[in-house]
Design a protein around this motif. Structure first.
Motif, PDB file in Angstrom:
ATOM      1  N   ASP A 160      43.502  46.082  44.482  1.00  0.00           N
ATOM      2  CA  ASP A 160      43.535  44.823  43.739  1.00  0.00           C
ATOM      3  C   ASP A 160      42.771  44.953  42.431  1.00  0.00           C
ATOM      4  OD1 ASP A 160      44.884  43.892  45.917  1.00  0.00           O
ATOM      5  OD2 ASP A 160      43.298  42.552  46.623  1.00  0.00           O
ATOM      6  N   GLU A 161      41.596  45.559  42.491  1.00  0.00           N
ATOM      7  CA  GLU A 161      40.798  45.725  41.284  1.00  0.00           C
ATOM      8  C   GLU A 161      41.443  46.737  40.337  1.00  0.00           C
ATOM      9  OE1 GLU A 161      37.921  45.009  38.522  1.00  0.00           O
ATOM     10  OE2 GLU A 161      38.391  43.890  40.340  1.00  0.00           O
ATOM     11  N   GLY A 218      48.685  46.569  44.370  1.00  0.00           N
ATOM     12  CA  GLY A 218      47.577  45.666  44.110  1.00  0.00           C
ATOM     13  C   GLY A 218      48.034  44.220  44.153  1.00  0.00           C
ATOM     14  N   ASN A 219      47.106  43.334  44.476  1.00  0.00           N
ATOM     15  CA  ASN A 219      47.422  41.907  44.547  1.00  0.00           C
ATOM     16  C   ASN A 219      46.232  41.118  44.005  1.00  0.00           C
ATOM     17  OD1 ASN A 219      48.775  39.522  45.141  1.00  0.00           O
ATOM     18  ND2 ASN A 219      47.877  39.413  47.191  1.00  0.00           N
ATOM     19  N   PRO A 220      46.024  41.193  42.687  1.00  0.00           N
ATOM     20  CA  PRO A 220      44.841  40.529  42.127  1.00  0.00           C
ATOM     21  C   PRO A 220      44.960  39.025  42.163  1.00  0.00           C
ATOM     22  CG  PRO A 220      46.260  41.271  40.369  1.00  0.00           C
ATOM     23  CD  PRO A 220      46.869  41.782  41.652  1.00  0.00           C
ATOM     24  N   GLU A 221      43.834  38.374  42.077  1.00  0.00           N
ATOM     25  CA  GLU A 221      43.858  36.925  41.970  1.00  0.00           C
ATOM     26  C   GLU A 221      44.583  36.546  40.682  1.00  0.00           C
ATOM     27  OE1 GLU A 221      39.960  35.359  42.172  1.00  0.00           O
ATOM     28  OE2 GLU A 221      39.501  36.285  44.098  1.00  0.00           O
ATOM     29  N   ASN A 276      46.828  46.837  51.579  1.00  0.00           N
ATOM     30  CA  ASN A 276      45.492  46.584  51.048  1.00  0.00           C
ATOM     31  C   ASN A 276      44.436  46.397  52.136  1.00  0.00           C
ATOM     32  OD1 ASN A 276      46.346  46.667  48.385  1.00  0.00           O
ATOM     33  ND2 ASN A 276      47.199  44.613  48.566  1.00  0.00           N
TER      34      ASN A 276
END
Length: 483
Positions: A97-98, A150-153, A4
């Motif tokens: 992420d998004e 991805g690594n979203p919150e 990312n």
């Protein structure tokens, strides 16, 4: 380097992408090819995934093919209505992420769906590229990439409303329902009869297609949101419908699947080493019969016949090759054109040395003096008139009987709904096929607080259709309980 991290835009492929922005240039980009393990290597491992996943470069280039249609029909082909252009455009922007955050708005299992959904029959079949006689955007590959990279919150937990709901079964329908209900503030508990969470995702789909670690990652995401899981609990036996009420549950979603295997009712099906694909795959996938350190018994046939032409048949024949079968033969009564399995699965099976004996149908199995299957008798077929579903019906060729030597037969001709819940709850309306009858829109059953979806309603179907049922049932139940 972290996937990312945005590196300097100096690579030649990024410069190529920057220039390829017009519709004409986008359509000139060739569809990506999924990197794969070699066929020679992959038949030696039960757990390594055949599809290796796209590189960052491949994912961004493939995403750049999307024309961002003003009326994206791909979305209409998705049972959970994923915002497909939304997540793809985020991949093109390298905002992974998004991209995953967009996927998770509607899908509880994007990493699963990116691997096992029949996109070619659903979202990709609606892609505008089909009208141009060009390959559709590789939506499934891109979904997998976003889910894996991805690594979203962390999703904010909804303020609880204090209403308890129960889910029966932890397969795709149950997990999808649980994810949507927990986001609405409900107190959700999933009851699973087996010793592991995941349902068919664990017992039915081999790790070389869907690794258990991927399933666990998705389940842990639901745990973090607050979903509770109870294993080794059989609703209808361990707990009754009345017990759930006494425990304070105000709504029940039944997603107990279709785990009852069908057989063909032909002579010899009770011989030793004739078994259902359900039993075979469960022993190998869930109970690790093919792995060292486990005592689960399973016969390792050398000449294995797999009866049927669906995805489960492909899983079974490919598993048999990995379990040491020198010859694995798929026997299917129609032609390969009518075979319902995904084209990719058929391709992989052929690459792995599986033989296909189409337009043949078993009529009898013969055993040896110990009662073990040794021969299958096959009726050669030809295609006649189309059946009610549009497929041409196979009819026997008079006198055309063949015998093929086998030491194991795996029957994969369909499944029936799990009868436990239908038999355990009074006044629950059930169809002649054993499925729970529900309102097609709300998925509410004849019992007002009980909803159902997935294979217990549809019979054997796909992961994504089950997930779509879970979402619809969640919306309906939530509206009723909050009104």
């Amino acid at each position: 380097m972290n996937q990312n991290t945005i590196s300097p835009r100096t690579a030649s492929w990024r410069e190529e992408l920057r220039k390829s922005r017009t519709a004409k240039e986008r359509t000139a980009i060739e569809r990506v090819k999924m990197p794969e393990l070699t066929a020679e290597y992959r038949v030696t491992t039960l757990t390594e995934e055949v599809n290796s996943g796209l590189t960052r470069q491949q994912a961004v280039m493939e995403a750049s093919r999307c024309l961002d249609c003003p009326d994206p029909q791909c979305v209409t082909g998705c049972p959970v209505e994923i915002n497909i252009p939304g997540f793809i455009k985020n991949i093109e922007r390298e905002n992974f992420d998004e991209a995953l955050a967009v996927l998770r708005e509607t899908s509880a299992l994007p990493a699963v769906c990116g691997r096992v959904c029949p996109q070619e029959k659903q979202c990709e079949s609606k892609c505008i590229y089909n009208k141009m006689n060009k390959p559709a955007v590789a939506i499934g590959y891109l979904e997998r990439y976003a889910a894996d990279n991805g690594n979203p919150e962390a999703t904010c937990k909804a303020e609880t409303n204090g209403i308890k709901v129960a889910v029966v079964g932890s397969g795709p329908a149950g997990l999808s329902f649980a994810g949507d209900m927990i986001k609405r503030g409900f107190d959700v508990t999933v009851f699973e009869a087996l010793h592991e969470i995941g349902g068919v995702l664990k017992y039915g789909i081999p790790e070389f297609r869907l690794p258990n670690s991927i399933v666990e990652k998705e389940i842990n995401g639901l745990r973090e949101l607050g979903v509770k899981f109870e294993k080794n609990t059989i609703v209808g036996k361990t707990l009754s419908y009345d017990d759930l009420h006494e425990m304070g549950f105000k709504g029940i979603f039944v997603a107990s699947g279709a785990g009852l295997p069908r057989f063909m009712d032909i002579p010899g099906e009770n011989l030793i080493n004739v078994l259902s694909s359900n039993e075979y795959l469960t022993r190998v996938n869930l109970m690790h019969a093919g792995s060292t350190g486990y005592a689960t018994p399973v016969f390792r046939g050398k000449k294995v016949a797999i009866i049927g032409g669906g995805n489960t048949a492909m899983d079974s024949c490919r598993t048999a090759r990995r379990m040491g079968a020198e010859r694995a033969i798929v026997v299917y009564r129609r032609s390969e054109t009518e075979m319902p399995a995904r084209l990719e699965e058929v391709k992989h099976a052929k690459e792995e040395g599986v033989e296909f004996l189409t337009l043949h149908n078993p009529i009898e199995y013969l055993g040896d003096e110990q009662g073990r299957v040794r021969t299958m008798r096959l009726q050669r077929m030809e295609l006649g008139e189309p059946d009610a579903g549009g497929r041409r019906s196979p009819v026997p060729v008079p006198g055309a009987i063949e015998e093929v030597e086998v030491d194991m037969v795996i029957v994969s001709v369909g499944v029936s709904p799990n009868p436990l819940i239908p038999n355990a709850i009074e006044n629950l309306q059930v169809s002649k096929r054993g499925t729970i009858i529900v309102d097609e829109t709300t998925l509410q059953s004849s019992i007002s607080d009980l909803y159902a979806g997935g294979d217990i309603v549809r019979g054997g179907a796909t992961v994504i259709l089950a997930m779509g049922d879970g979402r619809r049932a969640a919306a309906s139940m939530a509206e009723k309980l909050l009104s």
